[in-house]
Write a protein that holds these residues in place. Structure first.
Motif, PDB file in Angstrom:
ATOM      1  N   ALA A 508      45.413  80.073  81.610  1.00 21.53           N
ATOM      2  CA  ALA A 508      45.434  80.864  82.845  1.00 21.53           C
ATOM      3  C   ALA A 508      46.715  80.645  83.640  1.00 21.53           C
ATOM      4  CB  ALA A 508      44.229  80.505  83.711  1.00 21.53           C
ATOM      5  N   TYR A 509      47.433  79.558  83.338  1.00 22.06           N
ATOM      6  CA  TYR A 509      48.637  79.284  84.122  1.00 22.06           C
ATOM      7  C   TYR A 509      49.631  80.446  84.052  1.00 22.06           C
ATOM      8  CZ  TYR A 509      52.329  78.445  80.654  1.00 22.06           C
ATOM      9  OH  TYR A 509      53.285  78.622  79.705  1.00 22.06           O
ATOM     10  N   ILE A 510      49.597  81.194  82.949  1.00 18.17           N
ATOM     11  CA  ILE A 510      50.554  82.303  82.841  1.00 18.17           C
ATOM     12  C   ILE A 510      50.272  83.405  83.860  1.00 18.17           C
ATOM     13  CG2 ILE A 510      51.026  81.910  80.381  1.00 18.17           C
ATOM     14  CD1 ILE A 510      49.437  84.593  79.976  1.00 18.17           C
ATOM     15  N   PHE A 511      49.079  83.407  84.429  1.00 18.76           N
ATOM     16  CA  PHE A 511      48.788  84.336  85.526  1.00 18.76           C
ATOM     17  C   PHE A 511      48.428  83.550  86.785  1.00 18.76           C
ATOM     18  CE2 PHE A 511      47.799  87.275  81.880  1.00 18.76           C
ATOM     19  CZ  PHE A 511      48.910  88.094  82.081  1.00 18.76           C
ATOM     20  N   SER A 512      49.210  82.551  87.083  1.00 16.93           N
ATOM     21  CA  SER A 512      49.029  81.719  88.278  1.00 16.93           C
ATOM     22  C   SER A 512      47.650  81.093  88.363  1.00 16.93           C
ATOM     23  CB  SER A 512      49.270  82.541  89.552  1.00 16.93           C
ATOM     24  OG  SER A 512      50.411  83.324  89.428  1.00 16.93           O
ATOM     25  N   GLY A 513      47.023  80.890  87.230  1.00 20.21           N
ATOM     26  CA  GLY A 513      45.706  80.276  87.250  1.00 20.21           C
ATOM     27  C   GLY A 513      44.576  81.244  87.560  1.00 20.21           C
ATOM     28  N   ALA A 514      44.904  82.536  87.603  1.00 18.00           N
ATOM     29  CA  ALA A 514      43.889  83.510  88.012  1.00 18.00           C
ATOM     30  C   ALA A 514      43.137  84.127  86.840  1.00 18.00           C
ATOM     31  CB  ALA A 514      44.530  84.618  88.836  1.00 18.00           C
ATOM     32  N   TYR A 515      43.713  84.048  85.656  1.00 21.29           N
ATOM     33  CA  TYR A 515      43.096  84.792  84.551  1.00 21.29           C
ATOM     34  C   TYR A 515      43.621  84.290  83.208  1.00 21.29           C
ATOM     35  CZ  TYR A 515      42.882  88.792  81.274  1.00 21.29           C
ATOM     36  OH  TYR A 515      42.729  89.588  80.182  1.00 21.29           O
ATOM     37  N   ILE A 516      42.704  84.015  82.309  1.00 24.33           N
ATOM     38  CA  ILE A 516      43.097  83.652  80.950  1.00 24.33           C
ATOM     39  C   ILE A 516      43.169  84.937  80.132  1.00 24.33           C
ATOM     40  CG2 ILE A 516      42.424  82.409  78.856  1.00 24.33           C
ATOM     41  CD1 ILE A 516      40.876  80.481  80.635  1.00 24.33           C
ATOM     42  N   PRO A 517      44.316  85.224  79.526  1.00 25.06           N
ATOM     43  CA  PRO A 517      44.428  86.496  78.802  1.00 25.06           C
ATOM     44  C   PRO A 517      43.362  86.607  77.718  1.00 25.06           C
ATOM     45  CG  PRO A 517      46.266  85.033  78.287  1.00 25.06           C
ATOM     46  CD  PRO A 517      45.534  84.437  79.443  1.00 25.06           C
ATOM     47  N   LEU A 518      42.643  87.715  77.763  1.00 21.40           N
ATOM     48  CA  LEU A 518      41.536  87.948  76.834  1.00 21.40           C
ATOM     49  C   LEU A 518      41.990  87.815  75.377  1.00 21.40           C
ATOM     50  CD1 LEU A 518      38.726  88.995  76.003  1.00 21.40           C
ATOM     51  CD2 LEU A 518      39.506  91.301  76.543  1.00 21.40           C
ATOM     52  N   SER A 519      43.123  88.456  75.062  1.00 20.57           N
ATOM     53  CA  SER A 519      43.600  88.443  73.678  1.00 20.57           C
ATOM     54  C   SER A 519      43.754  87.003  73.173  1.00 20.57           C
ATOM     55  CB  SER A 519      44.930  89.180  73.591  1.00 20.57           C
ATOM     56  OG  SER A 519      45.837  88.660  74.545  1.00 20.57           O
ATOM     57  N   CYS A 520      44.401  86.176  73.970  1.00 20.73           N
ATOM     58  CA  CYS A 520      44.678  84.809  73.538  1.00 20.73           C
ATOM     59  C   CYS A 520      43.399  83.961  73.527  1.00 20.73           C
ATOM     60  CB  CYS A 520      45.718  84.172  74.444  1.00 20.73           C
ATOM     61  SG  CYS A 520      47.243  85.130  74.521  1.00 20.73           S
ATOM     62  N   LYS A 521      42.504  84.280  74.451  1.00 16.56           N
ATOM     63  CA  LYS A 521      41.236  83.568  74.481  1.00 16.56           C
ATOM     64  C   LYS A 521      40.458  83.830  73.178  1.00 16.56           C
ATOM     65  CE  LYS A 521      38.158  81.052  76.663  1.00 16.56           C
ATOM     66  NZ  LYS A 521      38.475  79.693  77.151  1.00 16.56           N
ATOM     67  N   LEU A 522      40.523  85.051  72.718  1.00 14.50           N
ATOM     68  CA  LEU A 522      39.840  85.381  71.468  1.00 14.50           C
ATOM     69  C   LEU A 522      40.439  84.573  70.316  1.00 14.50           C
ATOM     70  CD1 LEU A 522      39.467  89.254  71.774  1.00 14.50           C
ATOM     71  CD2 LEU A 522      37.621  87.570  71.840  1.00 14.50           C
ATOM     72  N   VAL A 523      41.759  84.493  70.291  1.00 12.50           N
ATOM     73  CA  VAL A 523      42.423  83.714  69.248  1.00 12.50           C
ATOM     74  C   VAL A 523      41.921  82.267  69.294  1.00 12.50           C
ATOM     75  CG1 VAL A 523      44.637  82.810  68.446  1.00 12.50           C
ATOM     76  CG2 VAL A 523      44.478  85.166  69.240  1.00 12.50           C
ATOM     77  N   GLU A 524      41.907  81.722  70.486  1.00 14.61           N
ATOM     78  CA  GLU A 524      41.470  80.336  70.647  1.00 14.61           C
ATOM     79  C   GLU A 524      40.043  80.138  70.135  1.00 14.61           C
ATOM     80  OE1 GLU A 524      41.422  78.301  74.771  1.00 14.61           O
ATOM     81  OE2 GLU A 524      39.331  78.519  74.114  1.00 14.61           O
ATOM     82  N   GLN A 525      39.148  81.009  70.586  1.00 13.50           N
ATOM     83  CA  GLN A 525      37.741  80.861  70.227  1.00 13.50           C
ATOM     84  C   GLN A 525      37.507  81.008  68.726  1.00 13.50           C
ATOM     85  OE1 GLN A 525      34.895  80.149  72.179  1.00 13.50           O
ATOM     86  NE2 GLN A 525      36.546  79.427  73.490  1.00 13.50           N
ATOM     87  N   VAL A 526      38.155  81.990  68.157  1.00 13.80           N
ATOM     88  CA  VAL A 526      37.915  82.277  66.747  1.00 13.80           C
ATOM     89  C   VAL A 526      38.496  81.172  65.866  1.00 13.80           C
ATOM     90  CG1 VAL A 526      38.508  83.855  64.882  1.00 13.80           C
ATOM     91  CG2 VAL A 526      37.661  84.750  67.037  1.00 13.80           C
ATOM     92  N   LEU A 527      39.648  80.661  66.223  1.00  7.09           N
ATOM     93  CA  LEU A 527      40.221  79.563  65.430  1.00  7.09           C
ATOM     94  C   LEU A 527      39.338  78.323  65.539  1.00  7.09           C
ATOM     95  CD1 LEU A 527      44.064  79.810  66.061  1.00  7.09           C
ATOM     96  CD2 LEU A 527      42.780  80.517  64.044  1.00  7.09           C
ATOM     97  N   GLU A 528      38.854  78.105  66.735  1.00  6.60           N
ATOM     98  CA  GLU A 528      38.008  76.943  66.965  1.00  6.60           C
ATOM     99  C   GLU A 528      36.736  77.000  66.126  1.00  6.60           C
ATOM    100  OE1 GLU A 528      36.183  75.956  71.039  1.00  6.60           O
ATOM    101  OE2 GLU A 528      38.251  75.218  71.028  1.00  6.60           O
TER     102      GLU A 528
END
Lengths: 616, 489
Positions: A508-528
């Motif tokens: 979320a830091y890339i948007f000042s802590g306001a939002y975790i980019p959905l696209s990247c969150k999906l990458v994170e979750q799926v790899l995990e």
């Protein structure tokens, strides 16, 4: 700078090979037309070409004069003309005009069209229809992949987005799969695929067919895993203002093919400079992924260090001075040049952003992401439109509002639309039609306010009825379901927490802590999870089309293998620098190395410009 | 054809570089050497360039030369290349009879380079090289016609995907055509889908084609895009009509106006758009578009004349920078607020008339008028904008826009402090008011607020912000020395 990389991160493969391949192929093609020739290059191919070859390369292969394709009559006197173009009907039509004009004038020349990355039947049909099929020879230059940096490879096909998502034309699907196949052949074999989106699925299917035919013995793989994602899975992220340095530079000055032009306001002289922005630039490399608020302190620290280094000269004797000049001075001068450029750029960004009330703009964006104070946000957008502030910015905010709210209330939609047309021109009716078509800016249908209802009902009734209900809903324009997704994936951190941007705790830091980019969150979750298990609700909200595949190509699948931690993320329809920064962060946290493969680098302006309808 | 063939032979024989040969194992490497040499030649340039910090070498597209990173790590890449497959075809397969004049080197190159250099060419072996490589350009149709005729739709699509030549002529029955299309669609390759569609367009009547496309959305989208790109407007409109997509028909026709540069013709065209099947809401917008252009033409003609006449002061003082034609409504309103502010509602160029005709919201009108009058520094007009809204005997300023915004607009039009502070003072929220006052240096407001807060410390600190010897400084000092005030700190 603030984040220590995990020491066990694997090394990235070397992609300079791709440039060599492309260049060798181009040289080969030029040799197919021996003798002196004039070369016409499609405007948007120039920068990519510049990254792999050079004027002297072309001259060595008897290219006499270089021209930009301008869709105007030509002035060349050469008896051989070579056209290096994208497979676009309009360009081919222009070439036909050139050839037919020559014919009419009784001029005899030899013509060759080199299509890159491939030719299309539709282009050949034009040649046929215009009666010059056979008068020109055609070839393909399989220049699919341009490494923009150590971890970014681009297809440099911005039109992919509009063609695929707006027009529904799948002409680039094969291009994408060929690009993937090339990487697979050189840096594979890939062992696992994850993906989401219609286009991703098609690219994977096509790749599969190509790979089946090209089975070969597997050397040690560099890249083990691949994640494919369609741009329309996540429109929110590219529509947000970028606040990480590289993204901000892109939003402000537009980075073109890894290169940016800084005007006189940055250089504080009367000439502008073009600068390559990549990991070779030591100063840039350290700030590119930083939140803008950290950049100043970093730069000033750096400037102080530089001063100290220069100051060492004081009290040196001749010998020491000589050593200093030969060993350090050049490096210092270089650093000095870069430092002053980035300081200039930061200042210029600050000036521009202050002027346009950036703070308030960000506040509105964050409210929209959070689903908080929507009425205030709407009146902010309305004022934005009333004051005729940037046409694209207004459009961007409208789209963000629509996606996060699953469409606008009919009353709001009508009123904002009318005001938009009054402020920016009625011909934007065509733009709004495009946005509606893509689901980016829509009016809530009477039934659609039932989103919440739907999920409630879905829980109450049995599956069969729920299924029918969902069918009924999916027949309407595609919904973004952003709010539900955001809840499921925790995309919006609680706002009462203090977020220290110097020590980011998540993407979320890339948007000042306001939002975790959905696209990247999906990458994170799926790899995990090594797949989509447990994400069923999420994929449902994303309208499905997810997939996971394990290839049985004898690649070493043990997790210890480095290649399993080198992940290729392919964005179909473009990705932003902010997303790349987020993935770099994720990589550092989890010990992955991400390689971003994208059809083009995008941002909110490029994305929306591609959808404007009032262009002839 | 024969003439062409002969030309071609000439062409290849005159080739300076020798034709590509498969049994020449070294060829790939000699290429490599050559490009390496080229790279080295450039590196010399690159190095030279690096020494020169100030002069940037710029290549043909205006990009700086020196920074290209491919010259770096070149040795590594070339050594890597020897164990990976080179970019050029290697002699690992049976050479597909290079004596055959029918195939071109380029198609050979293509066949392999498309990721295909790793293919063992399995399909070559069982196939004749003519078929595999017969390039569409150089082969008379009669030569392969009978050979192709037994390809199934699947095979045909497959070959098309590989860029090989095929003949679609044998797909004559509707059933065959449609199944060819369906297979192309299931192969996901847009290029092939479009190719099949162009064949169907040629060989089917419109009615039948449209009917078949209706139930095939993917193919339909490709066809629409193809017609759009080839600018086959007539057929596209027919198609959309046949599909009953009336709104798309209307939009597509309306879009044509963008191609008309003459304003009178454009206006007439827009008028003809009024009858198009738009939604009720959109017809209103189109009507507005037409009315607006109609008025712009009148205003433009009149103002151009007035400007030339040189007798109206405002046009002399602020010469028009561009014509008002084809500008958005709000720009037009701004223009009229700028040049025609005092006109009565009876004229086309009167702001009030525009407001009325186009039903511009109060807020929108206000914002635009404010900006235009502020630009002209007509502060009295600005003032009147607020007070004209007062009730009997009620002089408080009212604004449909927050006063914070008002201040912002005024400030952007470089309003003097006297004007600014009047509006800063009207900001309701005291925190916002004080921060705006500080930002815009409205010292009086700040001083008075601190005084009212009885905050001696803040006032003391503010002494730094005002100019020495100014009225404000004196005022602060007076306040600080005033023993009547009961300071809270």
């Amino acid at each position: 700078m603030a984040h220590g990389a995990r020491r066990d991160s694997p090394e990235l493969p070397d992609f300079s090979l791709l440039k060599r391949l492309a260049k060798d192929q181009l040289v080969y093609l030029l040799e197919q037309l021996p003798g002196k020739k004039d070369l016409f290059i499609e405007a948007d191919l120039m920068s990519p070409l510049d990254r792999i070859a050079n004027v002297s390369t072309l001259k060595q292969h008897e290219v006499d004069k270089l021209y930009k394709v301008e869709h105007k009559p030509i002035v060349s006197t050469s008896d051989q003309l070579c056209f290096l173009i994208r497979p676009r009907i309009q360009t081919v039509k222009w070439i036909c005009d050139v050839v037919n004009a020559d014919k009419a004038a009784g001029k005899c020349r030899r013509y060759k069209i080199i299509f890159t990355p491939q030719k299309f039947y539709a282009c050949e049909t034009v040649l046929e229809e215009q009666g010059i099929f056979g008068d020109v020879t055609t070839d393909e230059w399989a220049f699919y992949l341009l490494p923009l940096d150590d971890d970014i490879i681009s297809l440099e096909l911005p039109e992919f987005f509009r063609d695929n998502f707006l027009a529904g034309d799948q002409r680039w699907v094969r291009t994408a799969s060929s690009a993937l196949h090339l990487l697979h052949s050189l840096y594979g074999p890939f062992s696992k695929f994850y993906g989401i989106g219609r286009c991703s699925k098609m690219v994977y299917d096509l790749w599969r067919k190509q790979a089946e035919k090209g089975e070969r013995k597997a050397p040690k793989a560099d890249i083990g895993r691949v994640f494919l994602i369609d741009r329309d899975v996540d429109f929110v992220t590219p529509l947000c203002s970028q606040v990480v340095y590289e993204g901000l530079v892109d939003d402000t000055f537009r980075i073109k093919c890894g290169c940016v032009e800084f005007g006189s306001d940055v250089t504080s002289s009367d000439k502008s400079v073009k600068v390559m922005l990549n990991s070779q630039d030591k100063v840039f490399n350290e700030i590119r992924n930083e939140h803008f608020s950290n950049v100043f302190s970093f730069l000033s620290q750096k400037a102080r260090n530089l001063q100290t280094a220069y100051d060492k000269r004081q009290g040196m004797d001749i010998k020491q001075m000589k050593a200093f000049v030969s060993e350090e001075l050049k490096g210092l001068k270089q650093e000095h040049r870069l430092l002053s450029l980035h300081i200039g750029a930061s200042e210029s960004i600050m000036k521009k952003k202050t002027k346009q009330d950036f703070q308030e703009l960000l506040k509105t964006e964050h409210s929209l992401l959070e689903g908080f104070e929507i009425r205030e946000s709407i009146s902010f957008i309305e004022e934005h439109i009333n004051r005729q502030v940037s046409m694209l910015e207004s459009l961007r905010l409208l789209c963000l509002l629509s996606i996060t709210e699953n469409g606008l209330l009919p009353k709001d939609y009508r009123s904002l639309k009318a005001q938009y047309l009054q402020s920016y021109g009625v011909d934007h009716l065509l733009t709004l039609a495009n946005l509606r078509h893509l689901g980016l800016l829509i009016e809530q249908q009477p039934g659609e306010t039932l989103t919440v209802m739907e999920s409630k009902v879905g829980k109450l009734v049995n599956d069969k009825t729920a299924g029918r209900l969902t069918d009924a809903f999916s027949s309407l324009a595609k919904k973004s379901n952003f709010r539900a997704l955001s809840r499921k994936l925790n995309l919006v951190p609680k706002s009462d927490d203090e977020y220290d941007l110097r020590v980011p705790r998540d993407m979320a830091y890339i948007f000042s802590g306001a939002y975790i980019p959905l696209s990247c969150k999906l990458v994170e979750q799926v790899l995990e999870r090594d797949g989509w298990t447990g994400l069923e609700e999420v994929t449902r909200l994303l309208n499905g089309n997810e997939f996971f595949a394990q290839e049985s190509n004898g690649a070493d699948l043990s997790t210890k293998n480095d290649s399993q931690r080198i992940v290729l993320v392919m964005f179909l329809g473009g990705c932003t620098f902010s997303e790349i920064s987020a993935l770099r962060f994720l990589g550092r946290e989890r010990g992955y190395k991400f390689i971003v493969l994208t059809t083009a680098i995008t941002n909110s302006s490029r994305l929306l410009e591609a959808l404007l309808g009032n262009q002839v | 054809m024969t003439k062409y063939r002969a030309d071609e032979e000439d062409f290849w024989n005159s080739t300076k570089c020798k034709p590509f040969t498969f049994d020449d194992d070294d060829d790939g490497f000699s290429k490599l050497k050559e490009s390496k040499q080229a790279v080295n030649n450039i590196r010399h340039l690159v190095d030279e360039d690096e020494d020169d910090d100030d002069v940037e070498k710029v290549s043909w597209s205006g990009e700086p030369v020196g920074s290209i990173s491919w010259s770096v790590r070149e040795t590594a890449a070339s050594s890597q290349r020897t164990d990976r497959d080179p970019a050029f075809p290697k002699a690992n397969t049976d050479p597909p009879t290079r004596s055959l004049s029918g195939y071109s080197l380029s198609s050979l190159f293509k066949g392999k380079s498309k990721g295909g250099n790793f293919q063992p060419f399995t399909d070559v072996l069982g196939d004749s090289a003519v078929r595999l490589y017969a390039p569409e350009l150089r082969k008379p149709k009669s030569e392969y016609k009978d050979v192709v005729s037994d390809w199934s739709p699947e095979e045909t699509v497959q070959r098309m995907q590989q860029g090989k030549v095929v003949s679609l002529e044998k797909f004559r029955s509707l059933q065959d055509k449609v199944s060819l299309l369906d297979i192309a669609v299931s192969a996901h390759d847009g290029n092939v889908i479009t190719a099949v569609l162009t064949y169907l367009k040629r060989s089917l009547s419109k009615e039948i084609l449209f009917r078949e496309l209706e139930s095939r959305q993917t193919a339909l989208r490709h066809f629409i895009h193809y017609l759009t790109e080839t600018k086959d407007q007539r057929l596209l409109l027919e198609l959309l009509r046949a599909l009953g997509r009336t709104e798309d028909v209307a939009l597509l026709q309306y879009k044509e106006h963008l191609n008309i540069t003459d304003e009178n013709k454009r206006r007439d065209f827009l008028k003809s758009c009024l009858g198009l099947p738009f939604s009720l809401e959109d017809s209103g917008h189109i009507q507005d578009h037409y009315t607006l252009l109609e008025r712009q033409i009148i205003i433009e003609a009149a103002d151009r004349q007035v400007e030339r006449g040189g007798r109206v002061e405002i046009f002399q003082k602020f010469p028009r920078r561009a014509s008002i034609l084809n500008m958005p409504l709000i720009t037009t309103l701004y223009y009229c607020c700028f040049y025609h502010y005092t006109e009565t509602e009876g004229t086309y160029s009167s702001p009030l008339n525009i407001r009325q005709t186009f039903k511009i919201s109060e807020k929108q009108y206000f914002v635009t008028a404010l900006a235009a009058r502020a630009k002209l520094k007509a502060w009295l007009d600005v003032d009147a904008l607020f007070t004209s809204r007062t009730w009997l005997g009620f002089t408080k300023k009212k604004s449909p826009l927050s006063f914070q915004r008002v201040v912002d607009i005024l400030q952007k039009n470089s309003a003097p402090i006297q004007v600014l502070q009047e509006y800063v003072a009207l900001v309701d929220d005291s925190d916002l008011r004080i921060s705006l006052a500080q930002k815009h240096k409205c010292h009086n407001i700040v001083i008075n607020m601190y005084r009212d807060l009885k905050d001696r410390q803040l006032l003391l600190a503010y002494l730094q912000k005002v100019d020495q010897g100014s009225v404000e400084e004196r005022k602060i000092k007076e306040l600080l020395n005033n023993s009547q005030i009961r300071w809270k700190n």
